[in-house]
Design a protein around this motif. Structure first.
Motif, mmCIF file in Angstrom:
data_model
loop_
_atom_site.group_PDB
_atom_site.id
_atom_site.type_symbol
_atom_site.label_atom_id
_atom_site.label_comp_id
_atom_site.label_asym_id
_atom_site.label_seq_id
_atom_site.Cartn_x
_atom_site.Cartn_y
_atom_site.Cartn_z
ATOM 1 N N PHE A 109 24.958 28.328 31.874
ATOM 2 C CA PHE A 109 24.597 29.745 31.896
ATOM 3 C C PHE A 109 23.474 30.039 32.880
ATOM 4 N N VAL A 110 22.561 29.111 33.086
ATOM 5 C CA VAL A 110 21.515 29.321 34.090
ATOM 6 C C VAL A 110 22.150 29.532 35.460
ATOM 7 N N ASP A 111 23.072 28.661 35.821
ATOM 8 C CA ASP A 111 23.756 28.779 37.115
ATOM 9 C C ASP A 111 24.623 30.031 37.158
ATOM 10 N N TYR A 112 25.295 30.314 36.049
ATOM 11 C CA TYR A 112 26.192 31.472 35.973
ATOM 12 C C TYR A 112 25.428 32.783 36.135
ATOM 13 N N LEU A 113 24.301 32.925 35.429
ATOM 14 C CA LEU A 113 23.520 34.158 35.496
ATOM 15 C C LEU A 113 22.847 34.335 36.852
ATOM 16 N N LYS A 114 22.445 33.229 37.468
ATOM 17 C CA LYS A 114 21.837 33.311 38.792
ATOM 18 C C LYS A 114 22.851 33.818 39.820
ATOM 19 N N ARG A 115 24.102 33.378 39.678
ATOM 20 C CA ARG A 115 25.127 33.769 40.651
ATOM 21 C C ARG A 115 25.689 35.165 40.359
ATOM 22 N N SER A 356 7.306 34.529 32.131
ATOM 23 C CA SER A 356 6.745 35.692 31.443
ATOM 24 C C SER A 356 5.612 36.350 32.225
ATOM 25 N N LYS A 357 5.090 35.655 33.211
ATOM 26 C CA LYS A 357 4.034 36.228 34.051
ATOM 27 C C LYS A 357 4.575 37.207 35.080
ATOM 28 N N ASN A 358 5.896 37.232 35.216
ATOM 29 C CA ASN A 358 6.560 38.146 36.146
ATOM 30 C C ASN A 358 7.422 39.103 35.335
ATOM 31 N N ASN A 359 7.115 40.399 35.381
ATOM 32 C CA ASN A 359 7.815 41.381 34.553
ATOM 33 C C ASN A 359 9.288 41.533 34.906
ATOM 34 N N ARG A 360 9.702 40.993 36.041
ATOM 35 C CA ARG A 360 11.108 41.097 36.431
ATOM 36 C C ARG A 360 11.989 40.156 35.607
ATOM 37 N N PHE A 361 11.380 39.121 35.007
ATOM 38 C CA PHE A 361 12.128 38.240 34.112
ATOM 39 C C PHE A 361 12.053 38.857 32.715
ATOM 40 N N ILE A 362 12.926 39.817 32.458
ATOM 41 C CA ILE A 362 12.781 40.700 31.309
ATOM 42 C C ILE A 362 13.063 40.021 29.968
ATOM 43 N N TYR A 363 13.685 38.856 29.983
ATOM 44 C CA TYR A 363 14.001 38.181 28.727
ATOM 45 C C TYR A 363 13.034 37.040 28.412
ATOM 46 N N SER A 364 12.106 36.736 29.294
ATOM 47 C CA SER A 364 11.314 35.508 29.169
ATOM 48 C C SER A 364 10.454 35.474 27.901
ATOM 49 N N LYS A 365 9.752 36.575 27.586
ATOM 50 C CA LYS A 365 8.906 36.588 26.387
ATOM 51 C C LYS A 365 9.747 36.508 25.120
ATOM 52 N N PHE A 366 10.875 37.185 25.144
ATOM 53 C CA PHE A 366 11.787 37.127 24.002
ATOM 54 C C PHE A 366 12.304 35.702 23.797
ATOM 55 N N VAL A 367 12.684 35.044 24.878
ATOM 56 C CA VAL A 367 13.185 33.672 24.775
ATOM 57 C C VAL A 367 12.092 32.745 24.247
ATOM 58 N N LEU A 368 10.860 32.929 24.701
ATOM 59 C CA LEU A 368 9.750 32.114 24.203
ATOM 60 C C LEU A 368 9.595 32.290 22.694
ATOM 61 N N PHE A 403 17.282 35.216 34.019
ATOM 62 C CA PHE A 403 17.790 36.457 34.620
ATOM 63 C C PHE A 403 16.631 37.258 35.191
ATOM 64 N N LYS A 404 16.776 37.662 36.440
ATOM 65 C CA LYS A 404 15.715 38.372 37.152
ATOM 66 C C LYS A 404 16.186 39.770 37.504
ATOM 67 N N LYS A 405 15.483 40.769 36.983
ATOM 68 C CA LYS A 405 15.846 42.155 37.234
ATOM 69 C C LYS A 405 15.725 42.490 38.712
ATOM 70 N N SER A 406 16.708 43.216 39.246
ATOM 71 C CA SER A 406 16.678 43.598 40.659
ATOM 72 C C SER A 406 15.497 44.515 40.933
ATOM 73 N N GLU A 407 14.865 44.316 42.070
ATOM 74 C CA GLU A 407 13.731 45.157 42.456
ATOM 75 C C GLU A 407 14.171 46.577 42.763
ATOM 76 N N ASN A 408 15.456 46.766 43.054
ATOM 77 C CA ASN A 408 15.949 48.082 43.465
ATOM 78 C C ASN A 408 16.450 48.920 42.312
ATOM 79 N N LEU A 409 16.412 48.348 41.080
ATOM 80 C CA LEU A 409 16.924 49.072 39.931
ATOM 81 C C LEU A 409 15.827 49.241 38.892
ATOM 82 N N GLY A 410 15.751 50.425 38.329
ATOM 83 C CA GLY A 410 14.798 50.670 37.266
ATOM 84 C C GLY A 410 15.325 50.106 35.947
#
Length: 416
Positions: A109-115, A356-368, A403-410
């Motif tokens: 899933f890491v590879d799948y979500l990145k692609r 979790s130090k980067n807000n674009r990784f929107i699931y990181s705190k939840f996963v922790l 999963f990293k949120k796109s910079e171009n999308l709110g």
């Protein structure tokens, strides 16, 4: 032309069938049909083999998979040489596959979500929602007179046609937490609390402490976005309201729900017969003492390091296991097994904190939060790291932090 994208689509389709196949497996067993290999085991074996085949296209993932399989198969190979017997080999391989499948699913899933990006998240969430519906559908079969009870004595609880009832509670926590986080993140507060009520009721229907209070705890912590050390008035206010209103209301509802049932009679009986710790751990501390005594007396030095394998561990303990994951790993896979578990969890925690130090990784705190919660469940109720039914969904859960949120999308557009 057959591509990795086609292979990924096949794997995802097969994963949609995991809980339905477990349901079919339980239904077949209830009819008294015994097969050389269970339907569920055969289906999961196909998924694992296709995952390994996919790793041929990702050498790093293949190396990690082979390395840890070699590490965990050592006690079995040692016992084959020691006893000149291979009869337990298949049983041990099945158990090892349960410990490794979360890792395999995570790597996939890491590879799948990145692609795939947002499309990958959308498909993963559909898989979670579909599996949740099938799961609680099984649980609620009790109310139409179908399925298995969780405990045969007194017809207590419900697991539908899913045979591995001990694993249902942790699976309910994982699936519902992912869905709940999405609802809260999108600001759908009313749906969040209605979904919590439905899931809490499902947990009570299952008839286990993990299914009920595990759900209650996770749904309380998700809005707080723990772990977090920043003081936020809204979060503190929500915590106070939950502590003094929602939690007492939920506990009162749970009390009303079980007080006139055989489950309450069962709890009363065991509470009266056991001390509080034994009652709380459902006798697991007693099983631990017995297994630990065997570990000290019957394992030689090498076996204490690498273990004796699952089949020999169960044989030595008259078919009983502790049902606390760390203990069962120690007694079957030795100190090396605990090292495997520690390495994987340490890596996941470090990655989640880093992301979790980067807000674009929107699931990181939840996963922790979920890594810590599942570790706690595994240390008290077990059937987390050793569950074939949970494995894929646990790997999916942990991979979400990549999963990293796109910079171009709110944030309001990312879920469209």
């Amino acid at each position: 032309m057959f591509t990795i994208k086609h292979l990924d689509s096949l794997i995802i389709i097969l994963m949609f069938g995991l809980i339905p196949v477990d349901t079919l497996h339980g239904f077949v067993l209830q009819k008294g049909i015994v097969l050389p290999i269970s339907i569920g085991q055969f289906y999961k074996l196909i998924v694992i083999l296709i995952l390994i085949f996919r790793f041929l296209l990702r050498p790093k993932a293949l190396f990690v998979s082979v390395f840890f399989f070699a590490l965990l198969i050592l006690p079995t190979l040692y016992q084959i040489i020691k006893q000149s017997d291979v009869s337990f080999f298949f049983t041990d391989v099945i158990k090892i596959s349960k410990y490794l499948t979360p890792l395999f699913a995570f790597l996939f899933f890491v590879d799948y979500l990145k692609r795939e990006g947002q499309r990958g998240i959308d498909i993963a969430l559909k898989l979670v929602k579909f599996s949740y519906i099938v799961l609680i559908g099984n649980v609620f079969l009790k109310y139409v007179g179908l399925g298995y009870p969780m405990y045969e004595y007194g017809n207590i609880g419900s697991k539908g046609y899913i045979y591995a009832g001990n694993e249902i509670s942790a699976l309910l926590v994982i699936l519902s937490a992912i869905i709940a986080f999405e609802l809260w993140r999108k600001g759908e507060k009313l749906k969040y609390f209605l979904f919590w009520a439905l899931t809490f009721f499902a947990g009570l229907t299952i008839g286990s402490k993990t299914g009920s209070f595990g759900v209650l705890l996770i749904f309380l912590l998700i809005p707080l976005k723990r772990p977090s050390f920043k003081l936020n008035f809204k979060r503190v206010f929500f915590f106070v309201i939950s502590l003094f209103a929602l939690i007492p209301a939920a506990i009162y509802f749970a009390w009303v729900f079980i007080r006139d049932t055989d489950l309450f009679i069962r709890l009363q009986y065991f509470y009266g017969k056991k001390d509080f710790l034994t009652f709380l751990l459902s006798n697991r501390n007693v099983f631990f003492k017995h297994a630990y005594d065997n570990y000290l007396q019957h394992y030689n030095f090498i076996e204490k390091i690498i273990g004796i394998g699952q089949a020999n561990y169960e044989l030595l303990n008259n078919g009983e296991i502790v049902e606390i994951d760390m203990a069962d790993i120690l007694f079957s896979l030795g100190i090396m097994g605990l090292i495997y578990l520690a390495l994987v969890n340490t890596y996941l925690v470090i990655q989640a904190i880093r992301f979790s130090k980067n807000n674009r990784f929107i699931y990181s705190k939840f996963v922790l939060l979920m890594i810590l919660a599942l570790f706690g469940i595994s240390a008290t109720a077990g059937h987390v790291y050793s569950s074939g039914m949970i494995a894929v969904f646990m790997g999916l859960l942990f991979s979400l932090m990549y999963f990293k949120k796109s910079e171009n999308l709110g944030i309001e557009n990312i879920m469209k």
